[in-house]
Design a protein around this motif. Structure first.
Motif, PDB file in Angstrom:
ATOM      1  N   GLY A 138     -25.665 -13.768   8.622  1.00 57.00           N
ATOM      2  CA  GLY A 138     -26.712 -12.937   9.217  1.00 57.00           C
ATOM      3  C   GLY A 138     -26.351 -12.361  10.571  1.00 57.00           C
ATOM      4  N   ASP A 139     -25.502 -13.038  11.349  1.00 57.51           N
ATOM      5  CA  ASP A 139     -25.163 -12.541  12.673  1.00 57.51           C
ATOM      6  C   ASP A 139     -23.906 -11.669  12.671  1.00 57.51           C
ATOM      7  N   TRP A 140     -23.402 -11.307  11.476  1.00 57.02           N
ATOM      8  CA  TRP A 140     -22.225 -10.432  11.407  1.00 57.02           C
ATOM      9  C   TRP A 140     -22.647  -9.025  11.838  1.00 57.02           C
ATOM     10  N   PRO A 141     -22.011  -8.419  12.842  1.00 64.94           N
ATOM     11  CA  PRO A 141     -22.541  -7.192  13.448  1.00 64.94           C
ATOM     12  C   PRO A 141     -22.075  -5.890  12.801  1.00 64.94           C
ATOM     13  N   LEU A 142     -21.100  -5.956  11.881  1.00 68.68           N
ATOM     14  CA  LEU A 142     -20.521  -4.730  11.344  1.00 68.68           C
ATOM     15  C   LEU A 142     -21.047  -4.445   9.935  1.00 68.68           C
ATOM     16  N   ARG A 143     -20.929  -3.179   9.528  1.00 69.94           N
ATOM     17  CA  ARG A 143     -21.352  -2.811   8.180  1.00 69.94           C
ATOM     18  C   ARG A 143     -20.382  -3.337   7.126  1.00 69.94           C
ATOM     19  N   ARG A 144     -19.126  -3.309   7.453  1.00 71.49           N
ATOM     20  CA  ARG A 144     -18.135  -3.804   6.488  1.00 71.49           C
ATOM     21  C   ARG A 144     -18.115  -5.335   6.508  1.00 71.49           C
ATOM     22  N   PRO A 145     -17.640  -5.979   5.430  1.00 72.03           N
ATOM     23  CA  PRO A 145     -17.494  -7.436   5.432  1.00 72.03           C
ATOM     24  C   PRO A 145     -16.273  -7.844   6.251  1.00 72.03           C
ATOM     25  N   PRO A 146     -16.135  -9.114   6.592  1.00 70.14           N
ATOM     26  CA  PRO A 146     -14.953  -9.565   7.325  1.00 70.14           C
ATOM     27  C   PRO A 146     -13.672  -9.274   6.547  1.00 70.14           C
ATOM     28  N   LEU A 147     -12.634  -8.883   7.272  1.00 74.01           N
ATOM     29  CA  LEU A 147     -11.329  -8.671   6.659  1.00 74.01           C
ATOM     30  C   LEU A 147     -10.743 -10.012   6.203  1.00 74.01           C
ATOM     31  N   LEU A 148      -9.652  -9.940   5.464  1.00 74.80           N
ATOM     32  CA  LEU A 148      -9.092 -11.108   4.783  1.00 74.80           C
ATOM     33  C   LEU A 148      -8.970 -12.339   5.681  1.00 74.80           C
ATOM     34  N   LEU A 149      -8.373 -12.234   6.861  1.00 74.76           N
ATOM     35  CA  LEU A 149      -8.161 -13.369   7.748  1.00 74.76           C
ATOM     36  C   LEU A 149      -9.046 -13.298   8.993  1.00 74.76           C
ATOM     37  N   GLU A 150     -10.072 -12.464   8.948  1.00 74.36           N
ATOM     38  CA  GLU A 150     -10.949 -12.287  10.101  1.00 74.36           C
ATOM     39  C   GLU A 150     -11.986 -13.403  10.152  1.00 74.36           C
ATOM     40  N   THR A 151     -12.282 -13.874  11.347  1.00 76.87           N
ATOM     41  CA  THR A 151     -13.262 -14.943  11.530  1.00 76.87           C
ATOM     42  C   THR A 151     -14.658 -14.343  11.630  1.00 76.87           C
ATOM     43  N   SER A 152     -15.628 -15.179  11.960  1.00 75.48           N
ATOM     44  CA  SER A 152     -17.017 -14.712  12.100  1.00 75.48           C
ATOM     45  C   SER A 152     -17.215 -13.854  13.343  1.00 75.48           C
ATOM     46  N   LEU A 153     -16.213 -13.783  14.222  1.00 75.72           N
ATOM     47  CA  LEU A 153     -16.257 -12.901  15.382  1.00 75.72           C
ATOM     48  C   LEU A 153     -15.298 -11.740  15.126  1.00 75.72           C
ATOM     49  N   PRO A 154     -15.804 -10.532  14.921  1.00 74.20           N
ATOM     50  CA  PRO A 154     -14.929  -9.404  14.589  1.00 74.20           C
ATOM     51  C   PRO A 154     -13.799  -9.243  15.611  1.00 74.20           C
ATOM     52  N   GLY A 155     -12.621  -8.918  15.084  1.00 72.03           N
ATOM     53  CA  GLY A 155     -11.467  -8.748  15.959  1.00 72.03           C
ATOM     54  C   GLY A 155     -10.747 -10.027  16.289  1.00 72.03           C
ATOM     55  N   VAL A 156     -11.267 -11.148  15.831  1.00 75.27           N
ATOM     56  CA  VAL A 156     -10.608 -12.452  16.016  1.00 75.27           C
ATOM     57  C   VAL A 156     -10.185 -12.939  14.634  1.00 75.27           C
ATOM     58  N   PHE A 157      -8.908 -13.199  14.477  1.00 71.59           N
ATOM     59  CA  PHE A 157      -8.337 -13.573  13.187  1.00 71.59           C
ATOM     60  C   PHE A 157      -7.768 -14.992  13.269  1.00 71.59           C
ATOM     61  N   ALA A 158      -7.603 -15.628  12.124  1.00 72.61           N
ATOM     62  CA  ALA A 158      -7.010 -16.971  12.066  1.00 72.61           C
ATOM     63  C   ALA A 158      -5.891 -16.969  11.039  1.00 72.61           C
TER      64      ALA A 158
END
Length: 560
Positions: free
Chosen positions: A505-525
């Motif tokens: 619910g707190d995801w701020p973007l229209r697109r879903p998270p990218l493959l290795l993207e965390t719950s904070l956009p622009g931060v990957f693991a």
């Protein structure tokens, strides 16, 4: 650098021995080896029946022609290793037979051969000399360094002494270590102007002296950065294990201003492995520390900025930027972040043994301790590849190595080639269905209490050292409140963040998270820290590279 005054120019040259019944092969290979290496090594050749073994100088390399016969070749190798424990055994393999049942395949799997070399070995500058140099480099790691940048005085079984030795070994930095009661230790303390009340003492070849140094003191002495100097960059990579190093190489080589923050020494868990045999492209295997050193240098040459001994304590968002805070309060603004901080070994949780960590009880392979365990009885807890490699490495020095395994055996959790070599190593034993539940020791570990899980019977056994390699726990407490994690602390990414196909619910973007993207956009693991990751060096490196491709995708969105 300081030469060893007691041995320089006095020791006999170590030897190469070529064994073949083919006079042309024998004469040709001896001549080619002598031409390049003859100044520093005594190069000799013998027929298979003429060599009795044991005579002459200490052997660095023993090269045996496969055509002397499989049985005779293995006898020669076994005899050579018995007389010269550090010798590297090289089977000369004639080209034209790529069968999967070739004798070298089984010999390597059984640990009877260290390397192979093709016959003919031409062109020699591309085939022979690089291979021999690699063999010698591996052999040289078993010897005391003749030149070192650091000399250390400390108590052998002190936890801090172990910690420093371990970090230097993982960084591939040679050193000499002396007890303060030894003649060499006393002389070095006098030379350094220290009274020995604050140990360890480290003396740099340039004259600098450190007493009771912190990790940051040591890293700074070696010329490495311990604090970020730039307030902004394109991407911050947290951790310098295989995933973080791969990310650093790809990010910096592709033009991103890259900062790598590592809380200890580069390499991660993989950096402690004595030999990684199944990493793509390294047919002779590579040690974890060497792989890490190469990757660090590679990333550095592309322009990556490394800061060591600096843990990250927080990641937060400031508009379209990500703010990374380190333990000293420094903040760095980045356009993207890759979390690759890896995992740590799971703790035993036995109070008596936790009190002896660094004084006979070690988490991880602790390769720096192996030589000091010559003639001792040591134990390894674990049934994975890391535990198997640690046992094999320790078996080169220790009188006995006992693997303690909770389950029914090694087959289900360890690569076949390691299981086979361990079974063929006479001074390695495996105790299945067994746990270590207690231990004793004053100045260091002296005994362990073993529990048979089937019968509940307990028994005490003498032990000089215990190495614990029993699984992984993520290093992610610092991420609480920043990114989503599973119940074990592994970072959730990509589809694992979705609920019924929708982002949280707190995801701020229209697109879903990218493959290795965390719950904070622009931060990957990437790598072992990630939920459901494949715990393999190659997989971690692949994820590190993939994370940078995703960073580019994210930044392209940001630039629109």
């Amino acid at each position: 650098m300081e030469p060893d005054p007691g041995t320089a120019g006095q020791e006999p040259r170590p030897g190469f021995l070529v064994v073949s019944d083919d006079p042309d092969l024998l004469a040709g290979l001896v001549a080619d080896l002598d031409r390049r290496f003859g100044r520093d090594y005594d190069v000799r050749g013998h027929g298979a029946d003429a060599w009795q073994g044991g005579d002459g100088p200490d052997l660095a390399l023993l090269l045996v022609d496969e055509r002397v016969g499989e049985t005779r070749a293995m006898e020669i190798f076994a005899h050579g290793r018995a007389r010269h424990p550090a010798v590297k055994r090289v089977l000369l393999v004639h080209r034209g037979n790529w069968s999967s049942v070739h004798p070298v395949v089984a010999a390597m799997a059984l640990g009877q051969v260290d390397y192979h070399l093709y016959v003919p070995w031409v062109p020699i500058e591309r085939i022979l000399y690089p291979a021999i140099s690699d063999f010698l480099a591996a052999w040289d790691t078993t010897r005391e360094a003749s030149v070192v940048p650091l000399r250390i005085v400390g108590f052998q079984r002190a936890a801090r002494s172990h910690d420093i030795r371990d970090k230097l070994s993982r960084a591939a930095i040679p050193f000499w270590f002396y007890d303060p009661s030894s003649d060499e230790g006393r002389r070095l303390l006098v030379e350094a102007g220290c009274d020995g009340s604050r140990l360890p003492v480290i003396v740099h070849f340039g004259g600098a002296v450190l007493e009771e140094p912190t990790d940051a003191d040591l890293v700074a002495l070696l010329g490495m950065k311990t604090r970020p100097t730039a307030a902004r960059c394109d991407v911050v990579i947290v951790g310098a294990g295989p995933a973080g190093l791969a990310a650093a190489v790809y990010a910096s080589s592709e033009g991103l201003d890259t900062l790598v923050l590592e809380p200890e020494i580069p390499g991660g868990q993989a950096g402690t492995s004595s030999l990684i045999r199944n990493y793509l492209g390294f047919q002779r295997g590579i040690s974890g520390d060497e792989l890490a050193v190469r990757a660090v240098e590679q990333a550095w040459l592309f322009g990556a900025d490394f800061v060591l001994t600096q843990p990250v304590t927080r990641i937060s968002a400031t508009g379209d930027r990500r703010l990374v805070r380190t333990s000293d309060g420094t903040e760095v603004e980045a356009r993207a972040v890759v979390i690759a901080c890896g995992v740590t070994w799971r703790r035993l949780g036995v109070p008596a043994l936790e009190a002896l960590v660094g004084r006979g009880v070690f988490y991880g392979a602790a390769g720096s301790e192996a030589r000091a365990l010559a003639g001792q009885d040591v134990f390894v807890i674990g049934a994975g590849n890391s535990a198997g490699q640690a046992a094999l490495h320790l078996a080169r020095y220790a009188r006995s190595v006992t693997m303690v395994v909770r389950g029914a055996g090694l087959d289900a959790t360890m690569s076949d080639y390691l299981v086979t070599v361990i079974a063929e190593t006479p001074n390695i034993g495996v105790l299945v269905g067994t746990e270590v539940v207690d231990g004793t020791g004053g100045g260091g570990l002296s005994s362990l209490t073993l529990l048979d899980r089937a019968s509940s019977h307990r028994r005490d056994v003498p032990a000089t050292a215990l190495f614990v390699l029993i699984g992984a726990e993520p290093k992610t407490d610092w991420l609480a409140g920043s990114v989503a994690r599973d119940d074990r602390g592994f970072v959730l990414t990509g589809r694992d963040l979705l609920h019924d196909g929708a982002p949280p619910g707190d995801w701020p973007l229209r697109r879903p998270p990218l493959l290795l993207e965390t719950s904070l956009p622009g931060v990957f693991a990437a790598g072992d820290v990630r939920h459901r990751s494949v715990k393999r060096v190659a997989a971690a490196a692949g994820e590190g590279a993939t994370a940078i491709q995703l960073v580019h995708e994210y930044l392209a969105e940001d630039d629109r």
